[in-house]
Design a protein around this motif. Structure first.
Motif, PDB file in Angstrom:
ATOM      1  N   ASP A  35     -72.223  46.995  41.867  1.00  0.00           N
ATOM      2  CA  ASP A  35     -73.001  46.719  40.660  1.00  0.00           C
ATOM      3  C   ASP A  35     -72.432  45.526  39.913  1.00  0.00           C
ATOM      4  OD1 ASP A  35     -74.905  48.910  40.721  1.00  0.00           O
ATOM      5  OD2 ASP A  35     -73.124  50.169  40.579  1.00  0.00           O
ATOM      6  N   ILE A  36     -71.129  45.386  39.976  1.00  0.00           N
ATOM      7  CA  ILE A  36     -70.506  44.257  39.262  1.00  0.00           C
ATOM      8  C   ILE A  36     -69.277  43.790  40.033  1.00  0.00           C
ATOM      9  CG2 ILE A  36     -69.147  45.798  37.717  1.00  0.00           C
ATOM     10  CD1 ILE A  36     -69.839  43.483  35.562  1.00  0.00           C
ATOM     11  N   ILE A  37     -69.068  42.504  40.010  1.00  0.00           N
ATOM     12  CA  ILE A  37     -67.893  41.932  40.674  1.00  0.00           C
ATOM     13  C   ILE A  37     -66.962  41.408  39.581  1.00  0.00           C
ATOM     14  CG2 ILE A  37     -67.080  40.239  42.380  1.00  0.00           C
ATOM     15  CD1 ILE A  37     -69.288  41.411  43.911  1.00  0.00           C
ATOM     16  N   VAL A  38     -65.780  41.966  39.520  1.00  0.00           N
ATOM     17  CA  VAL A  38     -64.792  41.484  38.548  1.00  0.00           C
ATOM     18  C   VAL A  38     -63.877  40.513  39.278  1.00  0.00           C
ATOM     19  CG1 VAL A  38     -62.967  42.146  36.943  1.00  0.00           C
ATOM     20  CG2 VAL A  38     -64.889  43.691  37.331  1.00  0.00           C
ATOM     21  N   THR A  39     -63.827  39.295  38.794  1.00  0.00           N
ATOM     22  CA  THR A  39     -63.012  38.288  39.477  1.00  0.00           C
ATOM     23  C   THR A  39     -61.818  37.907  38.615  1.00  0.00           C
ATOM     24  OG1 THR A  39     -65.008  37.410  40.478  1.00  0.00           O
ATOM     25  CG2 THR A  39     -63.075  36.016  40.586  1.00  0.00           C
ATOM     26  N   PHE A  40     -60.662  37.893  39.219  1.00  0.00           N
ATOM     27  CA  PHE A  40     -59.450  37.478  38.526  1.00  0.00           C
ATOM     28  C   PHE A  40     -59.140  36.050  38.974  1.00  0.00           C
ATOM     29  CE2 PHE A  40     -59.532  42.037  38.823  1.00  0.00           C
ATOM     30  CZ  PHE A  40     -59.248  42.434  37.526  1.00  0.00           C
ATOM     31  N   LEU A  41     -59.245  35.133  38.036  1.00  0.00           N
ATOM     32  CA  LEU A  41     -59.151  33.710  38.374  1.00  0.00           C
ATOM     33  C   LEU A  41     -57.799  33.115  38.041  1.00  0.00           C
ATOM     34  CD1 LEU A  41     -62.566  32.673  36.850  1.00  0.00           C
ATOM     35  CD2 LEU A  41     -62.008  32.514  39.260  1.00  0.00           C
ATOM     36  N   PRO A  42     -57.355  32.153  38.846  1.00  0.00           N
ATOM     37  CA  PRO A  42     -56.099  31.487  38.484  1.00  0.00           C
ATOM     38  C   PRO A  42     -56.284  30.650  37.221  1.00  0.00           C
ATOM     39  CG  PRO A  42     -57.114  30.402  40.360  1.00  0.00           C
ATOM     40  CD  PRO A  42     -57.947  31.615  40.055  1.00  0.00           C
ATOM     41  N   GLN A  43     -55.201  30.495  36.518  1.00  0.00           N
ATOM     42  CA  GLN A  43     -55.223  29.744  35.265  1.00  0.00           C
ATOM     43  C   GLN A  43     -55.760  28.318  35.459  1.00  0.00           C
ATOM     44  OE1 GLN A  43     -55.008  30.829  32.573  1.00  0.00           O
ATOM     45  NE2 GLN A  43     -54.680  29.058  31.266  1.00  0.00           N
ATOM     46  N   SER A  44     -55.397  27.743  36.622  1.00  0.00           N
ATOM     47  CA  SER A  44     -55.759  26.339  36.883  1.00  0.00           C
ATOM     48  C   SER A  44     -57.268  26.130  36.904  1.00  0.00           C
ATOM     49  CB  SER A  44     -55.170  25.907  38.221  1.00  0.00           C
ATOM     50  OG  SER A  44     -55.639  26.788  39.229  1.00  0.00           O
ATOM     51  N   ASP A  45     -58.016  27.196  37.095  1.00  0.00           N
ATOM     52  CA  ASP A  45     -59.474  27.058  37.211  1.00  0.00           C
ATOM     53  C   ASP A  45     -60.147  26.732  35.877  1.00  0.00           C
ATOM     54  OD1 ASP A  45     -61.616  27.255  39.170  1.00  0.00           O
ATOM     55  OD2 ASP A  45     -62.390  28.856  37.907  1.00  0.00           O
ATOM     56  N   ARG A  46     -59.422  27.025  34.787  1.00  0.00           N
ATOM     57  CA  ARG A  46     -60.013  26.821  33.459  1.00  0.00           C
ATOM     58  C   ARG A  46     -60.469  25.388  33.241  1.00  0.00           C
ATOM     59  NH1 ARG A  46     -59.534  30.771  29.359  1.00  0.00           N
ATOM     60  NH2 ARG A  46     -57.838  32.233  29.645  1.00  0.00           N
ATOM     61  N   LEU A  47     -59.658  24.441  33.742  1.00  0.00           N
ATOM     62  CA  LEU A  47     -59.976  23.037  33.460  1.00  0.00           C
ATOM     63  C   LEU A  47     -60.807  22.377  34.545  1.00  0.00           C
ATOM     64  CD1 LEU A  47     -56.615  21.848  31.909  1.00  0.00           C
ATOM     65  CD2 LEU A  47     -58.778  22.184  30.723  1.00  0.00           C
ATOM     66  N   ASP A  48     -61.178  23.168  35.566  1.00  0.00           N
ATOM     67  CA  ASP A  48     -61.882  22.567  36.703  1.00  0.00           C
ATOM     68  C   ASP A  48     -63.385  22.447  36.522  1.00  0.00           C
ATOM     69  OD1 ASP A  48     -59.738  21.931  38.139  1.00  0.00           O
ATOM     70  OD2 ASP A  48     -59.883  23.534  39.609  1.00  0.00           O
ATOM     71  N   ASP A  49     -63.888  22.950  35.385  1.00  0.00           N
ATOM     72  CA  ASP A  49     -65.330  22.955  35.184  1.00  0.00           C
ATOM     73  C   ASP A  49     -65.946  21.562  35.179  1.00  0.00           C
ATOM     74  OD1 ASP A  49     -65.580  25.551  35.183  1.00  0.00           O
ATOM     75  OD2 ASP A  49     -66.399  25.750  33.162  1.00  0.00           O
ATOM     76  N   ASP A  50     -65.175  20.576  34.696  1.00  0.00           N
ATOM     77  CA  ASP A  50     -65.729  19.236  34.570  1.00  0.00           C
ATOM     78  C   ASP A  50     -65.536  18.381  35.818  1.00  0.00           C
ATOM     79  OD1 ASP A  50     -66.619  19.696  32.056  1.00  0.00           O
ATOM     80  OD2 ASP A  50     -64.754  19.067  31.104  1.00  0.00           O
ATOM     81  N   THR A  51     -64.812  18.912  36.779  1.00  0.00           N
ATOM     82  CA  THR A  51     -64.538  18.074  37.939  1.00  0.00           C
ATOM     83  C   THR A  51     -65.730  18.094  38.877  1.00  0.00           C
ATOM     84  OG1 THR A  51     -63.586  19.883  39.174  1.00  0.00           O
ATOM     85  CG2 THR A  51     -62.076  18.592  37.829  1.00  0.00           C
ATOM     86  N   ASN A  52     -65.778  17.108  39.742  1.00  0.00           N
ATOM     87  CA  ASN A  52     -66.897  17.034  40.677  1.00  0.00           C
ATOM     88  C   ASN A  52     -66.994  18.257  41.554  1.00  0.00           C
ATOM     89  OD1 ASN A  52     -68.020  14.693  39.922  1.00  0.00           O
ATOM     90  ND2 ASN A  52     -66.837  13.424  41.330  1.00  0.00           N
ATOM     91  N   GLU A  53     -65.826  18.740  41.971  1.00  0.00           N
ATOM     92  CA  GLU A  53     -65.846  19.874  42.890  1.00  0.00           C
ATOM     93  C   GLU A  53     -66.171  21.174  42.168  1.00  0.00           C
ATOM     94  OE1 GLU A  53     -61.979  19.044  44.505  1.00  0.00           O
ATOM     95  OE2 GLU A  53     -62.874  18.905  46.473  1.00  0.00           O
ATOM     96  N   GLY A  54     -66.027  21.158  40.868  1.00  0.00           N
ATOM     97  CA  GLY A  54     -66.401  22.344  40.090  1.00  0.00           C
ATOM     98  C   GLY A  54     -65.361  23.443  40.152  1.00  0.00           C
ATOM     99  N   SER A  55     -65.585  24.436  39.335  1.00  0.00           N
ATOM    100  CA  SER A  55     -64.612  25.521  39.239  1.00  0.00           C
ATOM    101  C   SER A  55     -65.040  26.689  40.129  1.00  0.00           C
ATOM    102  CB  SER A  55     -64.547  25.983  37.798  1.00  0.00           C
ATOM    103  OG  SER A  55     -65.814  26.477  37.405  1.00  0.00           O
ATOM    104  N   PHE A  56     -64.079  27.535  40.439  1.00  0.00           N
ATOM    105  CA  PHE A  56     -64.404  28.769  41.164  1.00  0.00           C
ATOM    106  C   PHE A  56     -65.284  29.640  40.260  1.00  0.00           C
ATOM    107  CE2 PHE A  56     -60.126  27.868  43.134  1.00  0.00           C
ATOM    108  CZ  PHE A  56     -60.680  27.374  44.307  1.00  0.00           C
ATOM    109  N   TYR A  57     -64.999  29.569  38.960  1.00  0.00           N
ATOM    110  CA  TYR A  57     -65.776  30.348  37.991  1.00  0.00           C
ATOM    111  C   TYR A  57     -67.273  30.125  38.223  1.00  0.00           C
ATOM    112  CZ  TYR A  57     -67.231  32.095  33.361  1.00  0.00           C
ATOM    113  OH  TYR A  57     -67.813  32.800  32.356  1.00  0.00           O
ATOM    114  N   HIS A  58     -67.676  28.862  38.222  1.00  0.00           N
ATOM    115  CA  HIS A  58     -69.110  28.595  38.365  1.00  0.00           C
ATOM    116  C   HIS A  58     -69.620  28.780  39.780  1.00  0.00           C
ATOM    117  CE1 HIS A  58     -69.002  27.161  34.242  1.00  0.00           C
ATOM    118  NE2 HIS A  58     -70.226  27.608  34.279  1.00  0.00           N
TER     119      HIS A  58
END
Lengths: 271, 737
Positions: free
Chosen positions: B441-464
Motif C-alpha cells: 500500500d505504501i513504500i517508505v524509502t530511507f534516502l541518503p543525506q546526499s540526495d537532498r541537494l540532487d534535485d536540481d542536477t540533470n540526473e535528478g534525485s532518487f527522491y523524484h
C-alpha cells in the motif's frame, strides 16, 4: 457447485498492466473481454487466437509431446515427428517457422529431461479446477493454469511457466503460482520461474515470503470483488459501459483486438 | 464575518506599506504612434529614464508619463525626440521603427500612476547595501526591494509603495573576472553554457545559452551599444579571445548578447559547489534578525524619503494599527483553537491533532480501509546505511494507535556504494519495480543525506525518481532522509509528522473542520503547470489541475487535464471539464487561482457559473511581492500573530498564514484578491476561510502558507516539469502531500 467470485492472474493483469507497461493499459479492453464476451461480435474477436497466442499454445503442446514419448528427444527426426503431430503444415507460415524453431531449441536443450516432473500440461485442457480461497469473510475462486511442476533435488517444488516471444516476465504471475502452491501443496517449499522457449532463457527462481503471499492473496480478493462489482454494474446498466470501463485511446489501440468495434479507437487524445 | 475587526492586542501592528502623497509635481504625459505594446512600452520607458537626467518615465497603456525633479524643467518635445533617436540608435529592436509623438492634454493620473512613478524614482536611487558575509568571492548582502501598492483609505484609493529588506547572494566580481580566473576556462562552452547569471545593472536573472563569438569580433559593436551596465573601458580592456555570450531571461525565448563584464554568475544551491562555498552557510546568512530588519528598513526609508521628496513626492508613515485600526484584521479566536472533527465525532482543537487521532481515529476511512482488519502493507526501501527496524516498529505501533493495522512485508536494502549515478539509478529503478510487483500500500524509502541537494542536477534525485515510479502506479510513498533518523530521540517527532500524512496518502481523511465554512459549498484550487525544458528555447504550457474541497474543508478529489495550452490562460473547454455541472450546478464555489487569473479566464469562469446556475467567487492567491506585517512590542519588532491580516481594499488583503521562528525571520504573508468579475463577498470572509483552509494539512503538523486547495500545486507543477504525473487523472488520494 456453489458459484463464487473468481480471479486469475489474467484478470489482475487486465486491472493493472505489468510494471513499465502502464501506457498500454486500457480498462475498456477488460470490459470487452470480461463483460461483453458473450456478444457475438466480441465472441468472434475473442475466438480469433492472435498469432503469438497460437504459437504459445503449439509450443506448449510440442513440449508435452516430447515428454509423452521421451525417446523423441534422442531421435534425430524428433522435431519432424512432433511437428507432424502438431500439424504445423496447416498453420500459417509464421507460426510454423517459429514453432519449429522452438521444437529445435528444446530438442537441443531439453531442460526438463532429467527432472522429476509431477505435472506437465498440454495447454488445451480448458479451464483448470479452481482453488477456493478464504480472505476474512470473503470466499473466492482462484484459477491458475500451471504449465509444469517438477521437484528439485532438495525437494523444493518448482513451478515453471513457458514463455514465447519477446515480452518480459511479469513476476506477479509467479507470485500467483506460489500462492496457488500453498493451497495445492500445503507446507511444501516452492519456487517459480519462467523459461522462454524461443530464446532458451531461464529466469531466476522467484520466491515470496508468507507475508508477501498474504498481501498477494488480499490483492486478489480485492480484484475479485472489484471485478464482480464491475460486471454487476454493467449488467444493470449496459449503457454505462464506457464509464465503468473507461477507454484509454492512443498507444493501447496499437495491439488491441477490439479496435474494429471500439468507438474510441483512434480518437484524438491529449498530449 | 463581514466587518474588519480592530485588533485588541497590546502591541501595535505595522506593515511594509507606505502611502505616498504628491505635492506639486512636474508631470507630463505623451503617447507614441503607432501604439506600442506593454513590453516595448516598458523597455522604452526604461531607456527614456536613463537618457533624461533627473527625470523618470513610466509607460502605462497607452501613455508615457514623465516626472521631473522639482528643480528641473520637464523635457521639451525636441529633447524627447532626441532621446528617442538616441535610443533607436542603441537598441537594435527599435532601429527601423518610425514613431510619432502625441502630447496628452489634461492627463488624469491615477493612484497607480503615482505609485509607479515613485517606484521609478527609487529605481534610479542609490541605496547602500551592507554586506553581511563574504566567502570566496561570494557575498550575502541586504538590499532594499520595493514595488507599487494601492491602498483604500477612508473609502478612497491612495498611491502607496511597499518597501522591504531582502538578502541576496551574489558573486562579487563580474562574469569576465570569474571566467579569466577560472582553471577550466579553456573549455569555455562547458563552463559557460547553462550557467545562471545576473545582469549587473538591473539585477535580472538569465541563463547563458550560447557563445556567439569573441570580444575581438564584436568589440566595436559592443562599444557602440555600451550602456551603464558595461563601461566602455571594461570593453576596451577585455582580452580579445574573451567570449561574448548569448543569454535568455526567464521564459523569454529571445536571446540577448552580452559582454561578460555586464554579467555576474548567480549562486544557487546547484552552483554553490562550483564557487567552493557552502550553500547552507550562505542561506543562514540570508536570515535577517528583527533588530537588523528594523534599522535597515529605517535607513532605506530615509534614503527613499529624500529621493522622492526631490520629485515632490512625500513618503508617509507605514500603515499601522494606531492610525488605521480598522485595516488590521485577526480571527475572532486564536487559529490554533479552531475545532477539528476526527472519527467517532470526536472534536478537539487544532493544536491537539495527535490527541484527536488517538481518541477519535481518522475522520473518514478510505473505502479500501473501511474494514478495520485490513492490514496496511508497507515496503521499506533503504538506500542508506542506517538501522531502520526500531523506527519501523514504532511506525507500526503508532498506526495501530490511530486504528490501522500495518505490516512491513518487504524490506529491501540497496547499497549504492561504488556505483556511478547512472548505475545507481538503474538499480533503484529495478528495486522499485520489484517492490511494485508485490501489492504494497505504501513504500517508505530511507534516502541518503546526499540526495537532498540532487534535485536540481540533470540526473535528478532518487527522491523524484522513486516518487515518479510510484506515482505512475498510484502507489503512496513516504520519503525519510537519513539525517532525520540519526537520533532515536527524533523518532516520535518524525512519526508525529509522518503518520497522518501516510494515512492521508492512502486516501483516509485524518480530520476536517468541525464547523462548516461560510461563503461557499465547495472550495477549489486551480492551477496551470507549465513545462519548460531546461536549457532549451521556449516553453510548453501544459496542464491544469483542480482540487475540490467540501464545506468542512474535506478533500473530495483532484483532477488533472493535460491538454496543451497556448500561453498561460486556461481555455473554456478545459474549464468545463474541470468544473463539472453534475457536482457544482446551483452551488456557490470559491475558486482559488494560484497567481492571477490570466487573459479571459475570469470571463470564462463567470460564463461557466452562469451556464450551470452556480456562483463562482474568484480569488487570486499570490505568494511573491507581498509586504510583510509585524507587531511592535515596546518598540521592538516581534513576529506577527498567525492570522494577522491587512485590508488593502474591499477586494484585496494580505494575510499571515504561518508562524516562523524568530531566527528564521518574519513570516511571508500571502496576498488575496477577489476578482471583480466573480461573485462578491467580503474580503474579511475570504481571510477567515483561507486561514481555516490552512489548518487541513495532513502531511505535517505545521500549517502551510497556502490554503489546502492550492497547497502543493507548485509541487504538482514541479512534478510535471519532471515529466511525472499520476496514471489516473482523477483520484481521491492526496498523493502530493
Amino acid at each position: 457447485m456453489v458459484w463464487r467470485p473468481y480471479v486469475s492472474f489474467n484478470i489482475w493483469s487486465q486491472f493493472a498492466s505489468s510494471v513499465g507497461q502502464e501506457y498500454w493499459h486500457c480498462d475498456m479492453k477488460r470490459g470487452f473481454s470480461r463483460a461483453r464476451k458473450k456478444e457475438s461480435l466480441v465472441k468472434a474477436l475473442l475466438q480469433q487466437d492472435t498469432i503469438p497466442q497460437h504459437i504459445g499454445l503449439q509450443a506448449q503442446k510440442g513440449i508435452y509431446e516430447f515428454h509423452q514419448n521421451i525417446q523423441l528427444l534422442h531421435q534425430l527426426d524428433g522435431v519432424e515427428i512432433v511437428a507432424e503431430k502438431l500439424k504445423l503444415d496447416q498453420e500459417p507460415i509464421e507460426v510454423k517457422q517459429r514453432v519449429i524453431k522452438i521444437l529445435t531449441n528444446y530438442h537441443q536443450e531439453p531442460i526438463l529431461c532429467e527432472k522429476n516432473i509431477i505435472k506437465l500440461s498440454r495447454g488445451d485442457e480448458g479451464i483448470p479446477e479452481p482453488i477456493l480461497i478464504q480472505q476474512g469473510n470473503y470466499f473466492f475462486n482462484l484459477f491458475v493454469a500451471l504449465d509444469c511442476i517438477f521437484i528439485e533435488s532438495d525437494n523444493v517444488l518448482h513451478i515453471l511457466d513457458f514463455k514465447t516471444g519477446t515480452s518480459n516476465f511479469d513476476r506477479r504471475q509467479a507470485f500467483v503460482y506460489l500462492l496457488a502452491a500453498t493451497y495445492m501443496f500445503p507446507g511444501q517449499k516452492a519456487v517459480a520461474s519462467f523459461y522462454n522457449l524461443e530464446t532458451s532463457k531461464w529466469s531466476e527462481p522467484i520466491t515470496a515470503t508468507d507475508a508477501q503471499l498474504k498481501a498477494i492473496q488480499s490483492k486478489l480478493a480485492q480484484i475479485a470483488q472489484e471485478h464482480q462489482k464491475e460486471l454487476g454494474r454493467y449488467k444493470q446498466n449496459p449503457s454505462a459501459f464506457a464509464e465503468i470501463f473507461p477507454a484509454n485511446p492512443g498507444i493501447p489501440c496499437r495491439n488491441c483486438q477490439f479496435t474494429s468495434i471500439c468507438k474510441f479507437h483512434l480518437l484524438e487524445v491529449s498530449a | 464575518m463581514t466587518v474588519a475587526i480592530a485588533p485588541t492586542q497590546t502591541y501595535t501592528s505595522f506593515s511594509e506599506v507606505f502611502p505616498i502623497k504628491t505635492l506639486q509635481l512636474k508631470l507630463m504625459c505623451f503617447r507614441l504612434t503607432p501604439e506600442i505594446d506593454k513590453k516595448d512600452g516598458n523597455r522604452l520607458s526604461y531607456h527614456f529614464s536613463r537618457k533624461l537626467p533627473e527625470t523618470v518615465v513610466i509607460w502605462y497603456k497607452p501613455y508615457f508619463w514623465i516626472l521631473a525633479a522639482s528643480h528641473k524643467d520637464l523635457p521639451s518635445k525636441e529633447e524627447l525626440q532626441d532621446a528617442l533617436k538616441s535610443i533607436q540608435n542603441e537598441v537594435e529592436d527599435f532601429k527601423e521603427r518610425l514613431f510619432g509623438f502625441q502630447s496628452v492634454r489634461q492627463p488624469q493620473p491615477t493612484p497607480f500612476i503615482y505609485s509607479m512613478l515613485a517606484i521609478q524614482v527609487l529605481n534610479k536611487t542609490k541605496f547602500n547595501s551592507p554586506i553581511v558575509l563574504s566567502d570566496n568571492g561570494v557575498i550575502v548582502k541586504r538590499e532594499p526591494d520595493f514595488w507599487s501598492e494601492i491602498i483604500e483609505l477612508q473609502g478612497e484609493f491612495q498611491p502607496a509603495l511597499s518597501l522591504t529588506v531582502c538578502s541576496s547572494i551574489v558573486f562579487r566580481d563580474n562574469l569576465a573576472d570569474f571566467y579569466e580566473k577560472h582553471p577550466q576556462r579553456q573549455n569555455s562552452e562547458q563552463l559557460l553554457i547553462g550557467l545562471k547569471v545576473q545582469e549587473i545593472e538591473r539585477g535580472s536573472n538569465a541563463t547563458i545559452v550560447g557563445i556567439i563569438g569573441t570580444i575581438e569580433e564584436h568589440r566595436d559593436e559592443l562599444l557602440a551599444k555600451a550602456t551603464g551596465s558595461t563601461s566602455k573601458q571594461a570593453l576596451r580592456d577585455a582580452p580579445k579571445d574573451q567570449p561574448v555570450v548569448a543569454v535568455q531571461f526567464g521564459k523569454d525565448t529571445k536571446q540577448f548578447h552580452y559582454a561578460m563584464a555586464a554579467l555576474r554568475p548567480s549562486i544557487t544551491s546547484a552552483t554553490a559547489d562550483q564557487f567552493e562555498v557552502e550553500y547552507g552557510k550562505l542561506l543562514k546568512a540570508t536570515k535577517i534578525l528583527h533588530q537588523d530588519r528594523t534599522s535597515l528598513l529605517a535607513s532605506y526609508k530615509k534614503i527613499a524619503t529624500d529621493a522622492l521628496s526631490t520629485y515632490g513626492i512625500q513618503l508617509e508613515r507605514s500603515i499601522n494599527s494606531i492610525q488605521h485600526p480598522n485595516l488590521f484584521w485577526k480571527p475572532e479566536f486564536p487559529i490554533e483553537e479552531t475545532p477539528l472533527l476526527f472519527g467517532n465525532n470526536f472534536i478537539t482543537k487544532r493544536s491537539d491533532v495527535l490527541n484527536g487521532l488517538k481518541k477519535g481515529g481518522v475522520y473518514r476511512r478510505h473505502p479500501d480501509f473501511k474494514d478495520k482488519s485490513k492490514v496496511i502493507h508497507i515496503a521499506a526501501l533503504k538506500l542508506c546505511d542506517l538501522k531502520v527496524d526500531p523506527f519501523l516498529k514504532l511506525l507500526k505501533q503508532r498506526m495501530e494507535l490511530y486504528g490501522f493495522k500495518s505490516e512491513v512485508i518487504t524490506k529491501q536494502p540497496l547499497s549504492l556504494d561504488n556505483l556511478t549515478k547512472t548505475e545507481a539509478r538503474a538499480e533503484v529503478e529495478k528495486k522499485v519495480n520489484e517492490l511494485i510487483e508485490i501489492p504494497h500500500d505504501i513504500i517508505v524509502t530511507f534516502l541518503p543525506q546526499s540526495d537532498r541537494l540532487d534535485d536540481d542536477t540533470n540526473e535528478g534525485s532518487f527522491y523524484h525518481q522513486i516518487y515518479s515510479l510510484l506515482l505512475r502506479r498510484q502507489l503512496a510513498s513516504q520519503m525519510i532522509y537519513e539525517d532525520t533518523l540519526n537520533k532515536p530521540g527524533n523518532y516520535q517527532y518524525i512519526l508525529n509528522q509522518v503518520i497522518p500524512g501516510i494515512l492521508a496518502k492512502l486516501g483516509n481523511l485524518p480530520f476536517v473542520l468541525a464547523e462548516n465554512l461560510k461563503d461557499a459549498d465547495y472550495f477549489i484550487g486551480l492551477d496551470v503547470s507549465r513545462i519548460s525544458k531546461k536549457k532549451q528555447a521556449g516553453t510548453r504550457n501544459a496542464c491544469a489541475s483542480i482540487r475540490l474541497y467540501g464545506k468542512q474543508g474535506e478533500f473530495v478529489r483532484y483532477q488533472l487535464e493535460d491538454d496543451l495550452i497556448d500561453g498561460e490562460e486556461i481555455p473554456p473547454k478545459l474549464l468545463e471539464r474541470l468544473l463539472p455541472a453534475a457536482e457544482l450546478a446551483n452551488k456557490t464555489v470559491l475558486i482559488y487561482r494560484d497567481g492571477s487569473f490570466v487573459g479571459n479566464e475570469a470571463d470564462y469562469l463567470v460564463d461557466r457559473a452562469k451556464a450551470i446556475g452556480a456562483k463562482f467567487i474568484l480569488v487570486e492567491c499570490k505568494k511573491s511581492g507581498i509586504p510583510r506585517l509585524y507587531n511592535l512590542k515596546q518598540k521592538a519588532v516581534i513576529a506577527p500573530s498567525q492570522g494577522l491580516g491587512l485590508r488593502l481594499s474591499s477586494r484585496e488583503a494580505i494575510l499571515v498564514t504561518t508562524k516562523v521562528p524568530d531566527k528564521v525571520g518574519l513570516a511571508r504573508p500571502i496576498r488575496l484578491t477577489i476578482h471583480e468579475k466573480g461573485h462578491q463577498i467580503s474580503i474579511e470572509s475570504v481571510l477567515e476561510t483561507t486561514l481555516k483552509l490552512t489548518l487541513l494539512h495532513h502531511g505535517a503538523l505545521k500549517e502551510p502558507r497556502l490554503p489546502m486547495p492550492l497547497y502543493g500545486s507548485d509541487r504538482m507543477a514541479y512534478l510535471r516539469l519532471q515529466g511525472i504525473r499520476p496514471s489516473q487523472m482523477e483520484g481521491d488520494r492526496q498523493f502530493w502531500l
